[in-house]
Design a protein around this motif. Structure first.
Motif, PDB file in Angstrom:
ATOM      1  N   ILE A 201      15.735  -9.519 -15.928  1.00 54.02           N
ATOM      2  CA  ILE A 201      15.737 -11.075 -15.175  1.00 54.02           C
ATOM      3  C   ILE A 201      15.252 -12.069 -16.337  1.00 54.02           C
ATOM      4  O   ILE A 201      15.973 -13.027 -16.166  1.00 54.02           O
ATOM      5  N   ALA A 202      14.218 -11.767 -16.976  1.00 56.48           N
ATOM      6  CA  ALA A 202      13.710 -12.923 -17.896  1.00 56.48           C
ATOM      7  C   ALA A 202      14.653 -13.029 -18.914  1.00 56.48           C
ATOM      8  O   ALA A 202      15.092 -14.437 -19.124  1.00 56.48           O
ATOM      9  N   ARG A 203      15.478 -12.297 -19.405  1.00 58.74           N
ATOM     10  CA  ARG A 203      16.735 -12.425 -20.477  1.00 58.74           C
ATOM     11  C   ARG A 203      17.783 -13.330 -19.776  1.00 58.74           C
ATOM     12  O   ARG A 203      18.310 -14.153 -20.406  1.00 58.74           O
ATOM     13  N   LEU A 204      18.121 -12.895 -18.555  1.00 67.47           N
ATOM     14  CA  LEU A 204      19.265 -13.453 -18.123  1.00 67.47           C
ATOM     15  C   LEU A 204      18.603 -14.780 -17.627  1.00 67.47           C
ATOM     16  O   LEU A 204      19.525 -15.864 -17.454  1.00 67.47           O
ATOM     17  N   TYR A 205      17.476 -15.068 -17.025  1.00 70.24           N
ATOM     18  CA  TYR A 205      17.096 -16.531 -16.549  1.00 70.24           C
ATOM     19  C   TYR A 205      16.951 -17.315 -17.940  1.00 70.24           C
ATOM     20  O   TYR A 205      17.273 -18.488 -17.978  1.00 70.24           O
TER      21      TYR A 205
ATOM     22  N   SER B  34      20.470 -18.176 -18.998  1.00 73.28           N
ATOM     23  CA  SER B  34      21.108 -19.305 -17.982  1.00 73.28           C
ATOM     24  C   SER B  34      20.634 -20.660 -18.151  1.00 73.28           C
ATOM     25  O   SER B  34      21.405 -21.805 -17.837  1.00 73.28           O
ATOM     26  N   ARG B  35      19.619 -20.861 -18.844  1.00 72.04           N
ATOM     27  CA  ARG B  35      18.987 -22.333 -19.564  1.00 72.04           C
ATOM     28  C   ARG B  35      19.340 -22.398 -20.914  1.00 72.04           C
ATOM     29  O   ARG B  35      18.806 -23.583 -21.398  1.00 72.04           O
ATOM     30  N   GLY B  36      20.182 -21.516 -21.298  1.00 70.52           N
ATOM     31  CA  GLY B  36      20.567 -21.970 -22.790  1.00 70.52           C
ATOM     32  C   GLY B  36      19.608 -21.597 -23.882  1.00 70.52           C
ATOM     33  O   GLY B  36      19.810 -21.845 -25.101  1.00 70.52           O
ATOM     34  N   HIS B  37      18.634 -20.410 -23.724  1.00 69.94           N
ATOM     35  CA  HIS B  37      17.787 -20.055 -24.566  1.00 69.94           C
ATOM     36  C   HIS B  37      18.400 -18.800 -25.226  1.00 69.94           C
ATOM     37  O   HIS B  37      18.805 -18.074 -24.608  1.00 69.94           O
ATOM     38  N   LEU B  38      18.101 -18.615 -26.390  1.00 76.09           N
ATOM     39  CA  LEU B  38      19.140 -17.709 -27.027  1.00 76.09           C
ATOM     40  C   LEU B  38      18.065 -16.709 -27.535  1.00 76.09           C
ATOM     41  O   LEU B  38      18.329 -15.919 -28.388  1.00 76.09           O
ATOM     42  N   LYS B  39      16.472 -16.608 -27.369  1.00 83.03           N
ATOM     43  CA  LYS B  39      15.575 -15.762 -27.485  1.00 83.03           C
ATOM     44  C   LYS B  39      14.441 -15.959 -26.292  1.00 83.03           C
ATOM     45  O   LYS B  39      14.561 -17.123 -25.572  1.00 83.03           O
ATOM     46  N   LEU B  40      13.820 -14.871 -25.965  1.00 82.07           N
ATOM     47  CA  LEU B  40      13.022 -14.916 -24.785  1.00 82.07           C
ATOM     48  C   LEU B  40      11.801 -15.492 -24.936  1.00 82.07           C
ATOM     49  O   LEU B  40      11.240 -15.763 -26.211  1.00 82.07           O
ATOM     50  N   GLU B  41      11.686 -16.751 -24.325  1.00 86.01           N
ATOM     51  CA  GLU B  41      10.441 -17.794 -24.185  1.00 86.01           C
ATOM     52  C   GLU B  41       9.466 -17.360 -23.097  1.00 86.01           C
ATOM     53  O   GLU B  41       9.784 -16.727 -21.944  1.00 86.01           O
TER      54      GLU B  41
END
Length: 614
Positions: free
Chosen positions: A580-584, A587-594
């Motif tokens: 879920i965190a990866r997909l979220y 969806s906001r254009g982040h290319l690594k998990l923040e």
């Protein structure tokens, strides 16, 4: 760059280019005529790809065509005459090639000595049976991006494989229904107290369907092998010239460019067995295509470059530059389709972005995200039609399967090997990567599942849980094929089928007018185009691994939650939250998990679980 007549004739008469290239180089010992020919075709195709016509039932034999297809079956390779020498009565020689052709082009008065091994050179070519991309939505098709109207078809036609019902059709939302040529109510479709034989008789006697079945039974050709009864387009047999023994796999999506061959074989003058008839179907129905260019496709979105590796910088920057505004717009549209529920809209967005990106130890499938929406409005409200309309307008490939007892009992989910014809008979679940499946349980009514229905229920469960299907090759011998299908289950209560998350709907507004929302979806194509590019780019964009610092933070959070609730918090809980965190973040254009993505994922899960508990 080619000049002269080739610029004018290579589309309508590409064999002119083949023959002239061979004739000019065949007598030069140091030349490689095949390499030179490939280079010419590559140059022409790369500079004029848009001028190549799409394959249709009206395409002329001998012309150059292109087509999007899915590999439905792989046939035995075949031999062909690559080079030959023909002589006339005066012993004059004529040299020619049989590459990219089923028939040798021999001048009148010349004959080939088939025993002359010095002058004859033979080679092999790969043979595939391909069908139009299953579930392909109309907006991805050339010249028909805004056509989304046509009747629904009968899922029972899948098992009968009726050619007349599978060609030249477009269907609304690709709804696999229990009616042929018209819509019927769910109470008509279920037929729960009827046996399978009675159901088949009822379908056969309905309108013109019986005639189609009779025509098919008397035909020497045993069906197009379309995957979904809603599919349309031209099936074909691509012939691929390569030294690679297995460049493509079953269910791969290909863009093929090649020379169309329509040669009818007179089956009345020779005794062809079932395998030969399957290998050489009527070319008016299933033509052969001698491929000069074949490309594996990860997507078929016509608004973007042809492959994720070829995404232009402007395309990626354009999507990422407006990612938050498009995300907000898409969530707003999803909220409208689910009666204003913001939590359900967020989970649907994550579902749309999901795809299998890895597998671990042959047990854990990374990236899948099946959603079960419960407490859905009843079937009369057009809730399912509204949601499926949106999905068919923003997904490249999708279909809706109403989970009626009849659909379970009479449909064929798994492909099965037909050893008499030496071909793979397709099933409803022989699907390419990226398929969006909507399982509609709002039409489910009490009834009894027969053995075939129980087996189909098991197949759907395996697809959702493992993203794998074991195709039936008989003799207790099955072969597993990996899948990548997004499965959305819509129902009033929790489904019998597994899912990654269950999201109970919470209506935020009364009397939602789903017809108005459907009309808005169809009318605002510019908005749909923004959604289409957003979803395709983000699903295929490169994503980095989690940093060590954030990984430690996640582990600390998990240990703390596990201590406070050891029964409910498991390893599956951690895996689901990471997905879920990866997909979220995507969806906001982040290319690594923040860290904000991880916190948002935990917040979404808290809200969902508290809604379930309530």
């Amino acid at each position: 760059m080619l000049t002269g007549d080739f610029n004018e004739t290579w589309l309508t008469s590409p064999r002119t280019l083949v023959n002239s290239t061979y004739q000019s180089l065949c007598n030069k010992p140091d030349s490689n005529w095949e390499k030179e020919l490939d280079s010419k075709f590559s140059t022409l195709i790369s500079t004029s790809r848009d001028n190549i016509p799409w394959l249709s039932s009206d395409s002329l034999s001998g012309s150059l065509v292109k087509h999007y297809v899915m590999v439905q079956d792989i046939m035995d390779q075949e031999f062909y005459t690559k080079q030959f020498v023909a002589r006339n009565k005066d012993n004059k020689e004529f040299r020619g090639t049989g590459k990219y052709s089923d028939i040798l082009d021999i001048q009148q008065g010349y004959n080939v000595d088939w025993e002359d091994d010095k002058s004859l050179k033979r080679d092999t070519r790969l043979v595939y049976y391909c069908v139009p991309v299953p579930g392909r939505n109309s907006w991805t098709r050339p010249c028909s991006r805004h056509d989304v109207t046509a009747p629904s078809l009968d899922v029972s036609a899948r098992s009968r494989d009726v050619p007349a019902l599978s060609r030249d059709l477009t269907t609304q939302n690709n709804v696999v229904q229990m009616s042929t040529g018209k819509k019927r109510g769910a109470e008509e479709a279920d037929g729960m107290d009827t046996t399978e034989d009675e159901e088949a008789k009822k379908v056969k006697s309905d309108g013109d369907d019986g005639k189609a079945v009779e025509e098919k039974d008397s035909s020497p050709f045993q069906g197009l092998n379309m995957v979904l009864p809603t599919d349309s387009g031209v099936c074909c047999i691509p012939l691929i010239y390569t030294q690679d023994t297995s460049p493509f796999k079953i269910n791969d999506i290909l863009e093929i460019t090649g020379i169309l061959e329509r040669i009818e074989i007179d089956t009345t003058s020779c005794d062809m067995d079932e395998e030969e008839r399957a290998r050489f179907p009527p070319s008016s129905i299933v033509p052969r295509v001698h491929c000069v260019d074949v490309r594996l496709r990860q997507h078929i979105n016509p608004l973007l470059s042809r492959d994720p590796l070829e995404f232009g910088e402007q395309e990626v920057v354009g999507v990422l530059g407006n990612v938050l505004s498009v995300r907000s717009e898409l969530v707003t549209m999803l909220k409208k389709c689910v009666s204003g529920d913001p939590l359900a809209a967020e989970y649907l967005l994550l579902h749309l972005l999901s795809h299998v990106y890895g597998r671990r130890d042959e047990v854990v499938t990374l990236g899948k995200f099946a959603v079960n929406l419960t407490k859905c409005p009843p079937k009369e409200t057009k809730f399912v039609e509204c949601l499926s309309t949106l999905f068919s307008n923003i997904s490249e490939k999708s279909f809706v399967l109403p989970l009626t007892i009849t659909n379970f009992n009479i449909s064929t989910m798994l492909p099965k090997k037909d050893y008499n014809a030496n071909r793979l008979r397709s099933g409803l679940l022989q699907l390419p990567k990226g398929m969006q499946i909507i399982l509609d349980e709002t039409v489910l009514e009490p009834g009894q599942l027969k053995p075939n229905g129980i087996e189909n229920l098991k197949c759907l469960g395996n697809l959702i849980t493992w993203q794998k299907l074991a195709y039936d090759f008989g003799f207790s011998y099955n072969i597993e094929f990996e899948c990548d299908a997004k499965v959305l289950i819509l129902g009033e209560g929790k489904s019998l089928l597994p899912s990654d998350v269950v999201v109970p709907l919470k209506s935020m507004q009364d009397n939602t007018n789903y017809e108005e929302i459907i009309s808005e979806i169809h009318s605002d194509q510019e908005m749909m185009d923004r959604f289409r590019k957003y979803l395709t780019v983000l699903r295929h964009i490169e994503y980095d691994q989690v940093s060590e610092e954030l990984q430690q933070r996640i582990e600390q959070d998990f240990v703390a939650e596990r201590k406070s609730n050891p029964k409910e918090v498991t390893g599956d809980t951690l895996h689901r939250s990471l997905v879920i965190a990866r997909l979220y973040g995507l969806s906001r254009g982040h290319l690594k998990l923040e860290e904000e993505d991880w916190n948002s994922a935990k917040s979404l899960e808290r809200d969902r679980l508290s809604r379930i508990a309530a």
